[in-house]
Motif scaffolding. Structure first.
Motif, mmCIF file in Angstrom:
data_model
loop_
_atom_site.group_PDB
_atom_site.id
_atom_site.type_symbol
_atom_site.label_atom_id
_atom_site.label_comp_id
_atom_site.label_asym_id
_atom_site.label_seq_id
_atom_site.Cartn_x
_atom_site.Cartn_y
_atom_site.Cartn_z
ATOM 1 N N SER A 195 -0.631 -0.556 3.816
ATOM 2 C CA SER A 195 -1.618 -1.629 3.692
ATOM 3 C C SER A 195 -2.995 -0.987 3.762
ATOM 4 O O SER A 195 -3.371 -0.433 4.799
ATOM 5 N N LEU A 201 -0.078 -2.540 -0.442
ATOM 6 C CA LEU A 201 -0.714 -3.844 -0.271
ATOM 7 C C LEU A 201 -2.218 -3.656 -0.126
ATOM 8 O O LEU A 201 -2.682 -2.654 0.434
ATOM 9 N N THR A 256 -4.128 -5.579 1.730
ATOM 10 C CA THR A 256 -4.372 -5.784 3.165
ATOM 11 C C THR A 256 -3.037 -6.043 3.855
ATOM 12 O O THR A 256 -2.022 -6.286 3.191
ATOM 13 N N GLN A 257 -3.056 -6.020 5.174
ATOM 14 C CA GLN A 257 -1.889 -6.513 5.905
ATOM 15 C C GLN A 257 -1.788 -8.024 5.679
ATOM 16 O O GLN A 257 -2.704 -8.651 5.168
ATOM 17 N N THR A 258 -0.682 -8.625 6.086
ATOM 18 C CA THR A 258 -0.363 -9.980 5.626
ATOM 19 C C THR A 258 -0.541 -11.084 6.672
ATOM 20 O O THR A 258 -0.479 -12.260 6.318
#
Length: 274
Positions: free
Chosen positions: A13, A42, A44-46
């Motif tokens: 991420s 990704l 960003t993180q989710t």
């Protein structure tokens, strides 16, 4: 201090200080060589962030591993975190089996459940694959929810030392010899319960009553980094708990936006002197 090469398989991420962006600097600060094999990329993180991008990297996993094999690259440890898809877990299982045959230490963080249930993106088929991966492991590093699930306990349980001891005893009976169980709370303390050679012990520091994204990744990375540098199992667990305490204390003091992870870069010097 021993020098080892650690293969860590998890997502990358770009923003969020978790998974590979946590594992690589933490393992490096422990004096070990990290090699990242990303399962996905990704933006960003989710957790708590909308609109993130996701690109699966399954197609790169086995070719990368096969290239390293041709180069005769040796790994002392393989450590996994969040993986993501059935295909990437299956590739991780193949890699784990191949490395275990060569004597590599296999350490697995299930990274698929929290707060009493699987992450919403996962189903029981994925969980069964993660269980298959855990059965290959020399060390498993579940949080309390994942530990309860690995023990086959389908009930609500508080993360108390007594329940942690029960979970670890079941896992020991089921053949797991080394376990680091995180998220254990005792009064104003929080930390881990560890199982090694039939012995159960606890490692604590201050409890922070807030959800901290990425703390589990930091804990697992610091634990593996210290273990592979020559510290004992229990001492590595305590140092990892203490490192996470430093991370959280520093991040809260500086009022960091915790959606973007803990301030790892501020606390890496702490690892260098431990």
């Amino acid at each position: 201090m021993k020098h080892t090469r650690i293969l860590t398989i998890q997502d990358y991420s770009s923003i969020g200080r978790c998974s590979l962006t946590a594992a690589i600097p933490i393992i490096s600060a422990c004096g070990q060589e990290p090699v990242g094999l990303p399962t996905a990329l990704l933006s960003t993180q989710t957790a708590g962030i909308e609109g993130f991008t996701f690109n699966d990297l399954y197609s790169n996993m086995m070719p990368s591993f096969e290239h390293w094999t041709k180069l005769d690259i040796k790994f002392d440890c393989m450590y996994t975190g969040f993986i993501g898809t059935m295909e990437t877990v299956e590739a991780t299982i193949k890699i784990a089996k191949a490395l275990k045959e060569k004597g590599t230490l296999i350490a697995i963080d299930p990274a698929c459940a929290e707060h009493g249930q699987l992450y919403r993106i996962f189903d029981q088929k994925y969980w069964k694959k993660i269980q298959e991966l855990c059965q290959i492991a020399d060390i498993v590093m579940p949080n309390f929810t994942e530990g309860k699930m690995l023990a086959g306990l389908d009930m609500e349980l508080e993360p108390t030392p007594e329940n942690a001891r029960m979970i670890l005893n079941i896992l020991r009976h089921n053949g797991y010899k080394k376990v680091l169980l995180s998220g254990i709370i005792a009064d104003d303390k929080q930390g881990t319960a560890s199982l090694q050679n039939g012995r159960i012990s606890f490692q604590y520091n201050e409890h922070f009553d807030t959800y901290i994204h990425g703390a589990g990744d930091c804990l697992s990375s610091a634990f593996i980094g210290k273990l592979m540098s020559g510290c004992s199992f229990e001492d590595s667990a305590q140092k990892a708990v203490d490192f996470c305490h430093e991370l959280i204390k520093t991040s809260l003091k500086q009022k960091a936006d915790l959606r973007y992870g803990l301030l790892i870069e501020k606390c890496l010097p702490w690892l260098l002197i431990q």
